[in-house]
Design a protein around this motif. Structure first.
Motif, PDB file in Angstrom:
ATOM      1  N   VAL A 199       0.478  -1.080  -0.189  1.00 13.91           N
ATOM      2  CA  VAL A 199       0.756   0.278   0.078  1.00 13.91           C
ATOM      3  C   VAL A 199       0.721   0.915  -0.292  1.00 13.91           C
ATOM      4  O   VAL A 199       1.407   0.820   1.291  1.00 13.91           O
ATOM      5  CB  VAL A 199      -1.075   0.293   1.231  1.00 13.91           C
ATOM      6  CG1 VAL A 199      -1.771   1.182   1.117  1.00 13.91           C
ATOM      7  CG2 VAL A 199      -1.424  -1.510   1.449  1.00 13.91           C
ATOM      8  N   ILE A 200       0.741   2.304  -0.994  1.00 14.37           N
ATOM      9  CA  ILE A 200       1.730   3.247  -1.318  1.00 14.37           C
ATOM     10  C   ILE A 200       0.732   4.291  -0.533  1.00 14.37           C
ATOM     11  O   ILE A 200      -0.045   4.562  -1.792  1.00 14.37           O
ATOM     12  CB  ILE A 200       2.374   3.276  -2.992  1.00 14.37           C
ATOM     13  CG1 ILE A 200       2.750   1.980  -2.925  1.00 14.37           C
ATOM     14  CG2 ILE A 200       3.734   4.129  -2.863  1.00 14.37           C
ATOM     15  CD1 ILE A 200       4.710   1.658  -2.009  1.00 14.37           C
ATOM     16  N   PRO A 201       1.148   4.748   0.255  1.00 16.38           N
ATOM     17  CA  PRO A 201       0.397   6.579   0.537  1.00 16.38           C
ATOM     18  C   PRO A 201       0.610   7.955  -0.372  1.00 16.38           C
ATOM     19  O   PRO A 201       2.175   7.883  -0.710  1.00 16.38           O
ATOM     20  CB  PRO A 201       0.834   6.753   1.647  1.00 16.38           C
ATOM     21  CG  PRO A 201       2.176   5.961   2.600  1.00 16.38           C
ATOM     22  CD  PRO A 201       2.437   5.009   0.975  1.00 16.38           C
ATOM     23  N   VAL A 202       0.164   8.074  -1.049  1.00 15.58           N
ATOM     24  CA  VAL A 202       0.582   9.579  -1.812  1.00 15.58           C
ATOM     25  C   VAL A 202      -0.587  11.346  -1.028  1.00 15.58           C
ATOM     26  O   VAL A 202      -1.133  11.345  -0.894  1.00 15.58           O
ATOM     27  CB  VAL A 202       0.441   9.490  -3.162  1.00 15.58           C
ATOM     28  CG1 VAL A 202       1.109  10.907  -3.874  1.00 15.58           C
ATOM     29  CG2 VAL A 202       0.899   8.543  -3.896  1.00 15.58           C
ATOM     30  N   ASP A 203       0.196  10.477   0.591  1.00 12.05           N
ATOM     31  CA  ASP A 203      -0.971  11.884   0.860  1.00 12.05           C
ATOM     32  C   ASP A 203      -0.603  13.051   1.835  1.00 12.05           C
ATOM     33  O   ASP A 203      -0.433  13.259   3.265  1.00 12.05           O
ATOM     34  CB  ASP A 203      -1.537  10.546   2.010  1.00 12.05           C
ATOM     35  CG  ASP A 203      -1.138  10.113   3.104  1.00 12.05           C
ATOM     36  OD1 ASP A 203       0.217  10.472   3.492  1.00 12.05           O
ATOM     37  OD2 ASP A 203      -1.665   9.520   3.561  1.00 12.05           O
ATOM     38  N   GLY A 204       0.670  12.988   2.372  1.00 13.06           N
ATOM     39  CA  GLY A 204       1.475  14.106   2.292  1.00 13.06           C
ATOM     40  C   GLY A 204       2.295  13.804   3.944  1.00 13.06           C
ATOM     41  O   GLY A 204       2.233  14.692   4.310  1.00 13.06           O
ATOM     42  N   GLY A 205       1.734  12.452   4.549  1.00 18.49           N
ATOM     43  CA  GLY A 205       1.839  12.037   6.311  1.00 18.49           C
ATOM     44  C   GLY A 205       0.796  11.972   6.408  1.00 18.49           C
ATOM     45  O   GLY A 205       0.751  11.781   8.013  1.00 18.49           O
ATOM     46  N   LEU A 206       0.140  12.393   6.084  1.00 19.38           N
ATOM     47  CA  LEU A 206      -1.884  12.521   6.194  1.00 19.38           C
ATOM     48  C   LEU A 206      -1.789  11.353   7.899  1.00 19.38           C
ATOM     49  O   LEU A 206      -2.436  10.916   8.320  1.00 19.38           O
ATOM     50  CB  LEU A 206      -3.084  12.934   5.853  1.00 19.38           C
ATOM     51  CG  LEU A 206      -4.493  12.558   5.997  1.00 19.38           C
ATOM     52  CD1 LEU A 206      -4.172  13.742   7.824  1.00 19.38           C
ATOM     53  CD2 LEU A 206      -5.231  12.813   5.075  1.00 19.38           C
ATOM     54  N   GLY A 207      -2.176  10.459   6.502  1.00 20.59           N
ATOM     55  CA  GLY A 207      -2.603   8.529   7.089  1.00 20.59           C
ATOM     56  C   GLY A 207      -0.943   7.895   7.683  1.00 20.59           C
ATOM     57  O   GLY A 207      -1.428   6.510   8.056  1.00 20.59           O
ATOM     58  N   MET A 208      -0.362   7.825   8.425  1.00 22.79           N
ATOM     59  CA  MET A 208       0.793   7.663   8.286  1.00 22.79           C
ATOM     60  C   MET A 208       0.492   6.561  10.136  1.00 22.79           C
ATOM     61  O   MET A 208      -0.085   7.307  10.474  1.00 22.79           O
ATOM     62  CB  MET A 208       2.637   8.474   8.541  1.00 22.79           C
ATOM     63  CG  MET A 208       2.435   9.901   9.317  1.00 22.79           C
ATOM     64  SD  MET A 208       3.874  10.700   9.791  1.00 22.79           S
ATOM     65  CE  MET A 208       2.782  11.959  10.686  1.00 22.79           C
ATOM     66  N   GLY A 209       1.321   5.601   9.618  1.00 19.53           N
ATOM     67  CA  GLY A 209       1.163   4.751  10.675  1.00 19.53           C
ATOM     68  C   GLY A 209       0.004   4.240   9.959  1.00 19.53           C
ATOM     69  O   GLY A 209      -0.569   3.360  11.294  1.00 19.53           O
ATOM     70  N   HIS A 210      -1.450   4.400   9.755  1.00 18.98           N
ATOM     71  CA  HIS A 210      -2.741   2.969   8.805  1.00 18.98           C
ATOM     72  C   HIS A 210      -2.293   2.442   8.560  1.00 18.98           C
ATOM     73  O   HIS A 210      -3.377   2.153   7.634  1.00 18.98           O
ATOM     74  CB  HIS A 210      -3.854   4.571   9.215  1.00 18.98           C
ATOM     75  CG  HIS A 210      -3.469   5.338  10.179  1.00 18.98           C
ATOM     76  ND1 HIS A 210      -4.434   4.916  11.222  1.00 18.98           N
ATOM     77  CD2 HIS A 210      -3.021   6.180  10.770  1.00 18.98           C
ATOM     78  CE1 HIS A 210      -4.676   6.302  12.121  1.00 18.98           C
ATOM     79  NE2 HIS A 210      -3.869   7.060  11.982  1.00 18.98           N
TER      80      HIS A 210
END
Length: 250
Positions: free
Chosen positions: A239-250
């Protein structure tokens, strides 16, 4: 006009193997940016849309991802003109946001049928050719909301979270055949929808994003294009997040 000629290299200088790419929901927003990026890299690109057109250089096919017959017709046309689909990006999705006490069964079923069921139908039809070629890239567009959660989006969050299980099951089924399956989870993106939000609301959202800004659609597109490349052949079930760190740890 559709260009079938692959470029020798992408802007970063690396080699690009031209592939036949199918992107669902490619007539606007992230899907449109995805199509632009793949076209720019020299791939043969088709997009599905219920209305409208994809960017110049791609083949636009009218299809509804919830309708198996329309997808069969779309695949037949794409394969006749561009060849077997080697990269599929399940991007088409909808929202029907409201608090659960007000959410109708239809609100829930329609969102899940489109966002999850549509991804299943699109991917299933691509796997036959991928198995024969012993190569494939399956990329499912989820959302930070899929793992982070969001009030008023029980249906949307559930549908996007389920894509993670789908990708990981596909990885276990198809991984030995040269096929990868990954999830990209965008956060807030600069689109017509976010631009229409009041400035105060936009500022509140940005305060919760460590990067303190929304992403551009092209930033999502570049990640997706890389996952489709030969360089990402050993990445699957991620799962690769592209969210500026919003969901980190999830």
């Amino acid at each position: 006009m559709i260009s079938l000629k692959a470029r020798e290299a992408h802007p970063a200088g690396g080699k690009v193997t031209a592939r036949t790419v199918l992107i669902t929901g490619g007539n606007r927003g992230i899907g449109y940016a995805l199509a632009e990026e793949f076209v720019a890299q020299g791939h043969r690109v088709a997009v599905t849309a219920r209305s409208g057109e994809g960017p110049a250089g791609c083949l636009t096919v009218t299809a509804d991802v919830t309708d198996g017959a329309s997808l069969d017709a779309a695949y037949a046309l794409i394969e006749a003109q561009l060849g077997p689909v080697e990269v599929v990006v399940a991007n088409a999705g909808i929202t029907r946001d409201t608090l659960i006490m007000r959410m109708s069964d239809e609100d829930f079923d329609t969102v899940v049928d489109t966002n999850l069921g549509g991804a299943f139908k699109v991917v299933k039809r691509a796997t036959k050719g991928m198995l024969k070629a012993r190569f494939g890239r399956i990329i499912l567009i989820s959302s930070v909301v899929g793992l982070y959660g969001s009030a008023g989006q029980v249906n949307y969050s559930a549908s996007k979270s389920a894509l993670v299980g789908m990708a990981r099951s596909l990885t276990r089924e198809l991984g030995s055949r040269g096929i990868t399956a990954n999830v990209v989870a965008p956060g807030f993106i600069e689109t017509d929808m976010t631009a229409a939000l009041p400035e105060e609301q936009q500022a509140e959202y940005k305060r919760n994003i460590p990067a303190n800004r929304f992403a551009t659609p092209s930033e999502v597109a570049k990640v997706v294009a890389w996952l489709a490349s030969d360089d990402a052949g050993y990445i699957s079930g991620a799962v690769i997040p592209v969210d500026g760190g919003l969901g980190m740890g999830h």
